[in-house]
Write a protein that holds these residues in place. Structure first.
Motif, PDB file in Angstrom:
ATOM      1  N   ALA A 162      15.823 -93.150  32.504  1.00 18.12           N
ATOM      2  CA  ALA A 162      15.180 -94.220  33.268  1.00 18.12           C
ATOM      3  C   ALA A 162      14.763 -93.717  34.647  1.00 18.12           C
ATOM      4  O   ALA A 162      15.404 -92.831  35.211  1.00 18.12           O
ATOM      5  N   SER A 163      13.690 -94.285  35.177  1.00 20.25           N
ATOM      6  CA  SER A 163      13.239 -93.879  36.501  1.00 20.25           C
ATOM      7  C   SER A 163      14.084 -94.579  37.565  1.00 20.25           C
ATOM      8  O   SER A 163      14.670 -95.627  37.319  1.00 20.25           O
ATOM      9  N   GLN A 164      14.110 -93.973  38.731  1.00 19.87           N
ATOM     10  CA  GLN A 164      14.935 -94.533  39.802  1.00 19.87           C
ATOM     11  C   GLN A 164      14.260 -95.760  40.406  1.00 19.87           C
ATOM     12  O   GLN A 164      13.057 -95.772  40.634  1.00 19.87           O
ATOM     13  N   THR A 165      15.054 -96.795  40.638  1.00 20.17           N
ATOM     14  CA  THR A 165      14.538 -97.999  41.277  1.00 20.17           C
ATOM     15  C   THR A 165      15.380 -98.298  42.502  1.00 20.17           C
ATOM     16  O   THR A 165      16.537 -97.889  42.597  1.00 20.17           O
ATOM     17  N   THR A 166      14.779 -99.001  43.439  1.00 20.15           N
ATOM     18  CA  THR A 166      15.504 -99.449  44.619  1.00 20.15           C
ATOM     19  C   THR A 166      15.585-100.956  44.541  1.00 20.15           C
ATOM     20  O   THR A 166      14.573-101.637  44.432  1.00 20.15           O
ATOM     21  N   THR A 167      16.809-101.465  44.555  1.00 22.24           N
ATOM     22  CA  THR A 167      17.037-102.900  44.497  1.00 22.24           C
ATOM     23  C   THR A 167      17.568-103.335  45.849  1.00 22.24           C
ATOM     24  O   THR A 167      18.545-102.762  46.346  1.00 22.24           O
ATOM     25  N   VAL A 168      16.913-104.318  46.460  1.00 23.65           N
ATOM     26  CA  VAL A 168      17.349-104.812  47.763  1.00 23.65           C
ATOM     27  C   VAL A 168      17.866-106.233  47.582  1.00 23.65           C
ATOM     28  O   VAL A 168      17.164-107.100  47.071  1.00 23.65           O
ATOM     29  N   GLU A 196      28.093 -97.436  36.830  1.00 21.73           N
ATOM     30  CA  GLU A 196      27.455 -96.239  36.272  1.00 21.73           C
ATOM     31  C   GLU A 196      25.946 -96.317  36.496  1.00 21.73           C
ATOM     32  O   GLU A 196      25.336 -97.331  36.191  1.00 21.73           O
ATOM     33  N   GLY A 197      25.350 -95.251  37.040  1.00 22.61           N
ATOM     34  CA  GLY A 197      23.905 -95.235  37.226  1.00 22.61           C
ATOM     35  C   GLY A 197      23.470 -95.431  38.671  1.00 22.61           C
ATOM     36  O   GLY A 197      22.313 -95.261  39.005  1.00 22.61           O
ATOM     37  N   VAL A 198      24.412 -95.800  39.566  1.00 25.84           N
ATOM     38  CA  VAL A 198      24.084 -95.972  40.983  1.00 25.84           C
ATOM     39  C   VAL A 198      24.088 -94.600  41.644  1.00 25.84           C
ATOM     40  O   VAL A 198      25.061 -93.858  41.541  1.00 25.84           O
ATOM     41  N   GLU A 199      22.973 -94.238  42.284  1.00 24.88           N
ATOM     42  CA  GLU A 199      22.890 -92.941  42.956  1.00 24.88           C
ATOM     43  C   GLU A 199      23.328 -93.038  44.411  1.00 24.88           C
ATOM     44  O   GLU A 199      24.023 -92.174  44.914  1.00 24.88           O
ATOM     45  N   SER A 200      22.925 -94.114  45.074  1.00 22.79           N
ATOM     46  CA  SER A 200      23.346 -94.324  46.460  1.00 22.79           C
ATOM     47  C   SER A 200      23.150 -95.782  46.826  1.00 22.79           C
ATOM     48  O   SER A 200      22.426 -96.511  46.153  1.00 22.79           O
ATOM     49  N   SER A 213      19.219 -96.705  42.156  1.00 24.39           N
ATOM     50  CA  SER A 213      19.869 -96.471  40.866  1.00 24.39           C
ATOM     51  C   SER A 213      18.828 -96.314  39.776  1.00 24.39           C
ATOM     52  O   SER A 213      17.632 -96.490  40.021  1.00 24.39           O
ATOM     53  N   ASN A 214      19.295 -96.008  38.556  1.00 20.82           N
ATOM     54  CA  ASN A 214      18.375 -95.999  37.421  1.00 20.82           C
ATOM     55  C   ASN A 214      18.698 -97.191  36.523  1.00 20.82           C
ATOM     56  O   ASN A 214      18.536 -97.150  35.326  1.00 20.82           O
ATOM     57  N   LEU A 215      19.155 -98.273  37.144  1.00 21.96           N
ATOM     58  CA  LEU A 215      19.507 -99.501  36.437  1.00 21.96           C
ATOM     59  C   LEU A 215      18.470-100.587  36.698  1.00 21.96           C
ATOM     60  O   LEU A 215      17.818-100.580  37.740  1.00 21.96           O
ATOM     61  N   PRO A 216      18.362-101.554  35.772  1.00 24.84           N
ATOM     62  CA  PRO A 216      17.462-102.685  36.044  1.00 24.84           C
ATOM     63  C   PRO A 216      18.004-103.495  37.230  1.00 24.84           C
ATOM     64  O   PRO A 216      19.221-103.628  37.372  1.00 24.84           O
TER      65      PRO A 216
END
Length: 88
Positions: free
Chosen positions: A2-8, A30-34, A48-51
């Motif tokens: 999955a591509s990386q997304t930024t969730t605010v 699992e899947g959180v990068e920062s 993360s690469n999570l929805p």
């Protein structure tokens, strides 16, 4: 992969204990990068690469009032008509 997304998210944190709770759930997810927690702005930014829905639901499990930051900002359409009048 999955591509990386930024969730605010806007998270109602009233103390450092709240910040700790949010850090704990994001640290285990699992899947959180920062992630970055801005206590003063009540803002949590997660890379993360999570929805986004998964991130929102996970942070909601802390019991804090949690919403998408964008949804909060666009909930005030009354500010727009002034621009339209100025352009006319």
């Amino acid at each position: 992969m999955a591509s990386q997304t930024t969730t605010v998210l806007k998270v109602g944190m009233s103390c450092q204990g709240c910040v700790g709770a949010v850090k704990r759930v994001l640290g285990k997810l699992e899947g959180v990068e920062s992630y970055d927690i801005d206590f003063d702005a009540q803002k949590v930014t997660v890379k993360s690469n999570l929805p986004p829905e998964t991130v929102l639901q996970t942070v909601s499990k802390t019991g804090k009032k949690t919403a998408y930051w964008e949804a909060e900002a666009s909930a005030e359409p009354e500010a727009k008509p002034a621009e339209t009048v100025a352009a006319a």
